[in-house]
Design a protein around this motif. Structure first.
Motif, PDB file in Angstrom:
ATOM      1  N   ILE A  24      49.720  48.450  41.625  1.00 13.10           N
ATOM      2  CA  ILE A  24      48.504  48.813  42.353  1.00 13.10           C
ATOM      3  C   ILE A  24      47.413  47.877  41.866  1.00 13.10           C
ATOM      4  N   LEU A  25      46.866  47.101  42.787  1.00 11.86           N
ATOM      5  CA  LEU A  25      45.921  46.055  42.407  1.00 11.86           C
ATOM      6  C   LEU A  25      44.581  46.667  42.013  1.00 11.86           C
ATOM      7  N   ASP A  26      44.193  46.410  40.774  1.00 10.63           N
ATOM      8  CA  ASP A  26      42.916  46.904  40.257  1.00 10.63           C
ATOM      9  C   ASP A  26      41.877  45.786  40.384  1.00 10.63           C
ATOM     10  N   TYR A  27      41.004  45.916  41.390  1.00  8.71           N
ATOM     11  CA  TYR A  27      39.938  44.927  41.549  1.00  8.71           C
ATOM     12  C   TYR A  27      38.575  45.623  41.632  1.00  8.71           C
ATOM     13  N   GLY A  28      38.530  46.816  41.019  1.00  6.36           N
ATOM     14  CA  GLY A  28      37.265  47.544  40.927  1.00  6.36           C
ATOM     15  C   GLY A  28      36.991  48.457  42.100  1.00  6.36           C
ATOM     16  N   SER A  29      38.003  48.753  42.906  1.00 10.88           N
ATOM     17  CA  SER A  29      37.778  49.612  44.074  1.00 10.88           C
ATOM     18  C   SER A  29      38.975  50.510  44.312  1.00 10.88           C
ATOM     19  N   GLY A  30      38.695  51.785  44.581  1.00 14.90           N
ATOM     20  CA  GLY A  30      39.785  52.684  44.956  1.00 14.90           C
ATOM     21  C   GLY A  30      40.051  53.723  43.889  1.00 14.90           C
ATOM     22  N   ASN A  31      40.623  54.834  44.340  1.00 15.86           N
ATOM     23  CA  ASN A  31      41.003  55.899  43.425  1.00 15.86           C
ATOM     24  C   ASN A  31      42.406  55.569  42.897  1.00 15.86           C
TER      25      ASN A  31
ATOM     26  N   GLN B 181      34.416  41.119  47.546  1.00 14.70           N
ATOM     27  CA  GLN B 181      33.914  40.429  46.355  1.00 14.70           C
ATOM     28  C   GLN B 181      34.811  40.704  45.149  1.00 14.70           C
ATOM     29  N   GLY B 182      35.185  41.990  44.979  1.00 13.42           N
ATOM     30  CA  GLY B 182      36.078  42.365  43.885  1.00 13.42           C
ATOM     31  C   GLY B 182      37.454  41.727  44.031  1.00 13.42           C
ATOM     32  N   LEU B 183      37.952  41.685  45.262  1.00 14.86           N
ATOM     33  CA  LEU B 183      39.278  41.102  45.526  1.00 14.86           C
ATOM     34  C   LEU B 183      39.295  39.619  45.156  1.00 14.86           C
ATOM     35  N   LEU B 184      38.239  38.902  45.540  1.00 19.30           N
ATOM     36  CA  LEU B 184      38.169  37.463  45.251  1.00 19.30           C
ATOM     37  C   LEU B 184      38.139  37.195  43.745  1.00 19.30           C
ATOM     38  N   LYS B 185      37.503  38.100  42.987  1.00 23.47           N
ATOM     39  CA  LYS B 185      37.397  37.913  41.530  1.00 23.47           C
ATOM     40  C   LYS B 185      38.763  37.902  40.847  1.00 23.47           C
ATOM     41  N   VAL B 186      39.708  38.667  41.387  1.00 21.56           N
ATOM     42  CA  VAL B 186      41.058  38.693  40.788  1.00 21.56           C
ATOM     43  C   VAL B 186      42.038  37.841  41.593  1.00 21.56           C
ATOM     44  N   ARG B 187      41.504  37.014  42.491  1.00 23.42           N
ATOM     45  CA  ARG B 187      42.306  36.152  43.383  1.00 23.42           C
ATOM     46  C   ARG B 187      43.277  36.973  44.238  1.00 23.42           C
ATOM     47  N   GLY B 188      42.839  38.176  44.594  1.00 21.17           N
ATOM     48  CA  GLY B 188      43.685  39.059  45.394  1.00 21.17           C
ATOM     49  C   GLY B 188      43.986  38.510  46.778  1.00 21.17           C
ATOM     50  N   ASP B 189      43.051  37.736  47.337  1.00 23.31           N
ATOM     51  CA  ASP B 189      43.303  37.123  48.644  1.00 23.31           C
ATOM     52  C   ASP B 189      44.482  36.163  48.571  1.00 23.31           C
ATOM     53  N   GLN B 190      44.557  35.373  47.495  1.00 20.25           N
ATOM     54  CA  GLN B 190      45.683  34.453  47.304  1.00 20.25           C
ATOM     55  C   GLN B 190      46.988  35.218  47.103  1.00 20.25           C
TER      56      GLN B 190
END
Length: 197
Positions: free
Chosen positions: A4-11, A54-63
């Motif tokens: 579960i991707l932790d990028y600062g959003s979600g329960n 913004q949070g997703l980009l910080k952890v390179r989640g888009d890539q």
């Protein structure tokens, strides 16, 4: 293993508990390699489109999402985690998304917003996610959604107008509702998804 991707959003904890019902090991992580190489990846999301992106980009989640899609590794976006997979969102101004699908996430044209609570969906023919729960209700909390067809398998729901409630595009799937808050029907969708891993 499901990441579960932790990028600062979600329960994240409630998502972790729900996905653990599949019998798989579930790990909350922001580590690039772990998320990239997991059997399955869940991209949660709560809040505004721009903040999540913004949070997703910080952890390179888009890539991570793009690379997993190219490698045909299963990924599941949930709520705003689904919305940010589209080309753009117009919540509090226009913001670019990951761009996996070409639609814009727009405000729902409905008398009451947010759309909060249980609603039925109209699954696409041949849906894997909704096999066995085609006539069930799921739990939604949102004011924005994608509405235009993006040429992939889409499940629709209605609140003021039709919107995309779920997408199945090869190894990339997403739900606008929260399966982890949708009782037995939601757990069934999770089980259906984990069986594709």
């Amino acid at each position: 293993m499901i990441a579960i991707l932790d990028y600062g959003s979600g329960n994240l904890r409630s998502a972790q508990r729900a996905f653990e019902t599949s019998g798989k090991e579930v790990l909350i992580t922001s580590d690039y390699e772990t998320a990239l190489n997991a059997e399955g990846l869940v991209v949660p999301g709560v809040g505004a489109f721009a903040a999540c992106m913004q949070g997703l980009l910080k952890v390179r989640g888009d890539q991570i999402v793009r690379e997993r899609f190219a490698a045909k590794r299963p990924t599941l976006g949930i709520c705003v985690g689904m919305q940010i997979l589209f080309a753009r969102g117009i919540e509090h101004g226009e913001h670019a998304g990951v761009g996996m699908w070409g639609a814009t996430v727009e405000k729902l044209n409905a008398p009451i917003l947010p759309h909060m609570g249980w609603n039925t969906v109209r699954p696409a023919a041949g849906s894997t996610l909704f096999a066995g729960v085609e006539d069930q209700s799921f739990y939604f909390v949102h004011s924005y959604a994608a509405k235009e067809s993006v040429g992939v398998m889409s499940t629709l729901a209605h609140h003021g107008e039709d919107f995309i409630a779920a997408i199945e595009d090869g190894a990339l799937s997403a739900t606008q509702f929260h399966p982890e808050k949708s009782s037995d029907a939601g757990l069934h969708v999770i089980k259906n998804w984990t069986q594709t891993l």
